[in-house]
Design a protein around this motif. Sequence first.
Motif: not given
Length: 137
Positions: A12, A14, A99, A121-124, A132, A134, A137
């Motif tokens: 999880s 990324d 991941e 993290s590519r989530h942030h 990033r 909101d 995606s």
Amino acid sequence: MRIWHSYGSEHSMDLVLIGTFETVSGAEAAMERMEALKTLAEAEWSDNDWLRADERMPRALADELGKLRLYDMGRSDVDIYALDHSVQRTGSTVRVWTEESEVQGFVKVLVNLGARVEVFSRHHWNEDGTPRSDTDS
């Protein structure tokens, strides 16, 4: 019937690791070692390693790490190379995408060869270093 409740953070993260070297040859050396580690890890990987009573590194694996001059690598550092990841070199920069949250084996190779390492993290964060939003995606 048994229902298993558990929490796991694997797969999880990324994560992106960027190793920047002073020279292209440093980045090339990192790529060579990472490819060799992937081959070693895939040869040693077993789905039932958790059944083994002793988690010591096999002598053959320790010998191969010695040949690669990666003396501070442990068994878990090598094992991550058997898991899903990708590595790319562009000039004197090496990028690793994974991941997994366990990245010490990647960091050790990069740092031991003289890289400045960035992890995010590519989530942030976007790959260009911007946060990033909101709506991304």
